[in-house]
Design a protein around this motif. Structure first.
Motif, PDB file in Angstrom:
ATOM      1  N   ALA A  14       0.853  -1.188   0.000  1.00  0.00           N
ATOM      2  CA  ALA A  14       0.000   0.000   0.000  1.00  0.00           C
ATOM      3  C   ALA A  14       0.888   1.236   0.000  1.00  0.00           C
ATOM      4  CB  ALA A  14      -0.903  -0.007   1.227  1.00  0.00           C
ATOM      5  N   ARG A  15       0.253   2.384  -0.190  1.00  0.00           N
ATOM      6  CA  ARG A  15       0.944   3.669  -0.112  1.00  0.00           C
ATOM      7  C   ARG A  15       0.360   4.430   1.071  1.00  0.00           C
ATOM      8  NH1 ARG A  15       5.399   5.060  -2.144  1.00  0.00           N
ATOM      9  NH2 ARG A  15       4.735   7.112  -2.780  1.00  0.00           N
ATOM     10  N   ASN A  17       0.300   8.183   3.381  1.00  0.00           N
ATOM     11  CA  ASN A  17       0.595   9.603   3.527  1.00  0.00           C
ATOM     12  C   ASN A  17       0.138  10.022   4.915  1.00  0.00           C
ATOM     13  OD1 ASN A  17       0.989  12.334   3.402  1.00  0.00           O
ATOM     14  ND2 ASN A  17      -0.394  12.681   1.697  1.00  0.00           N
ATOM     15  N   TRP A  22       4.583  10.818   0.898  1.00  0.00           N
ATOM     16  CA  TRP A  22       4.134   9.464   0.602  1.00  0.00           C
ATOM     17  C   TRP A  22       5.269   8.479   0.821  1.00  0.00           C
ATOM     18  CZ3 TRP A  22      -0.781   8.164  -0.301  1.00  0.00           C
ATOM     19  CH2 TRP A  22      -1.665   9.180  -0.631  1.00  0.00           C
ATOM     20  N   GLU A  50      -3.568   8.752   5.450  1.00  0.00           N
ATOM     21  CA  GLU A  50      -4.298   8.287   4.280  1.00  0.00           C
ATOM     22  C   GLU A  50      -3.555   7.073   3.761  1.00  0.00           C
ATOM     23  OE1 GLU A  50      -5.083   9.862  -0.244  1.00  0.00           O
ATOM     24  OE2 GLU A  50      -4.925  11.343   1.374  1.00  0.00           O
ATOM     25  N   ARG A  52      -3.578   4.046   0.850  1.00  0.00           N
ATOM     26  CA  ARG A  52      -4.161   3.693  -0.445  1.00  0.00           C
ATOM     27  C   ARG A  52      -3.736   2.294  -0.853  1.00  0.00           C
ATOM     28  NH1 ARG A  52      -5.766   8.192  -4.087  1.00  0.00           N
ATOM     29  NH2 ARG A  52      -5.908   9.990  -2.737  1.00  0.00           N
ATOM     30  N   ARG A  53      -4.723   1.524  -1.277  1.00  0.00           N
ATOM     31  CA  ARG A  53      -4.488   0.187  -1.814  1.00  0.00           C
ATOM     32  C   ARG A  53      -5.311   0.103  -3.078  1.00  0.00           C
ATOM     33  NH1 ARG A  53      -2.747  -4.645  -3.205  1.00  0.00           N
ATOM     34  NH2 ARG A  53      -4.228  -6.333  -2.978  1.00  0.00           N
ATOM     35  N   LYS A  55      -7.521   1.203  -5.812  1.00  0.00           N
ATOM     36  CA  LYS A  55      -8.441   2.343  -5.884  1.00  0.00           C
ATOM     37  C   LYS A  55      -9.060   2.669  -4.531  1.00  0.00           C
ATOM     38  CE  LYS A  55      -9.479   1.996 -10.702  1.00  0.00           C
ATOM     39  NZ  LYS A  55      -8.956   3.147 -11.340  1.00  0.00           N
ATOM     40  N   HIS A  56      -8.710   1.935  -3.508  1.00  0.00           N
ATOM     41  CA  HIS A  56      -9.269   2.164  -2.182  1.00  0.00           C
ATOM     42  C   HIS A  56      -8.465   3.219  -1.445  1.00  0.00           C
ATOM     43  CE1 HIS A  56     -12.080  -1.192  -2.290  1.00  0.00           C
ATOM     44  NE2 HIS A  56     -11.134  -1.843  -2.951  1.00  0.00           N
ATOM     45  N   VAL A  57      -9.166   4.179  -0.859  1.00  0.00           N
ATOM     46  CA  VAL A  57      -8.553   5.218  -0.033  1.00  0.00           C
ATOM     47  C   VAL A  57      -9.137   5.068   1.364  1.00  0.00           C
ATOM     48  CG1 VAL A  57      -8.238   7.684   0.309  1.00  0.00           C
ATOM     49  CG2 VAL A  57      -8.316   6.751  -2.005  1.00  0.00           C
ATOM     50  N   ASP A  86      -8.680  -6.344  -4.178  1.00  0.00           N
ATOM     51  CA  ASP A  86      -8.408  -5.121  -4.926  1.00  0.00           C
ATOM     52  C   ASP A  86      -9.459  -4.884  -6.005  1.00  0.00           C
ATOM     53  OD1 ASP A  86      -7.193  -2.770  -5.510  1.00  0.00           O
ATOM     54  OD2 ASP A  86      -5.608  -3.633  -6.753  1.00  0.00           O
TER      55      ASP A  86
END
Length: 155
Positions: A14-15, A17, A22, A50, A52-53, A55-57, A86
């Protein structure tokens, strides 16, 4: 002791922030309202982030951290299966605002209480209007008498 929600053990990239920049993160387990992940950056409890995986935030608040591992509580409930696979979660209008219907007995009691309050307000308004009419009548009667006395004294 409060029962915890069931967790799904995963290892998902995941990403992240957390207000600074990031960075990469790895999700280790998920529940409907919580997440455990690891990140290269050290994060403090209470921080909002925040995640992100695909399109999920996911917006969450860190509740604990131990080195590179953190646990966070989600702002909104998530669908774990959709995040693991996903795939997009179907959108519902006003998903974050759930409407809860009261049981009939509670709804009836709330309605009765609202009716009593409305009756009280209307009675109070009628009494205040009546008091205003009486005060105006008394003022007019006394003003007429005082005018008569005043004209009698001027002669």
């Amino acid at each position: 002791m409060r029962q915890r929600e069931p967790r799904t053990r995963v290892r998902l990239p995941a990403r992240l922030n957390a207000g600074r920049r990031w960075c990469d993160a790895t999700i280790h387990n998920l529940s409907r309202t919580g997440i455990m992940f690891s990140a290269d950056e050290g994060l403090d409890g209470g921080e909002y982030l925040e995640l992100r995986r695909g399109k999920h935030v996911m917006i969450a608040r860190i509740v604990w951290s131990d080195g590179s591992f953190c646990g966070a509580r989600m702002q909104d409930p998530i669908c774990v299966a959709d995040i693991v696979a996903d795939r997009p979660t179907p959108k519902r209008p006003n998903a974050s605002v759930e409407r809860r219907r009261l049981p009939r007995a509670q709804a009836a009691e709330r309605s009765r209480a609202t009716g009593r309050l409305l009756d009280y307000c209307l009675c109070a308004a009628a009494l205040m209007a009546g008091a205003g009419v009486l005060a105006t009548s008394a003022y007019d009667a006394l003003a007429g008498s005082l005018r008569a006395v005043e004209t009698g004294l001027k002669r």
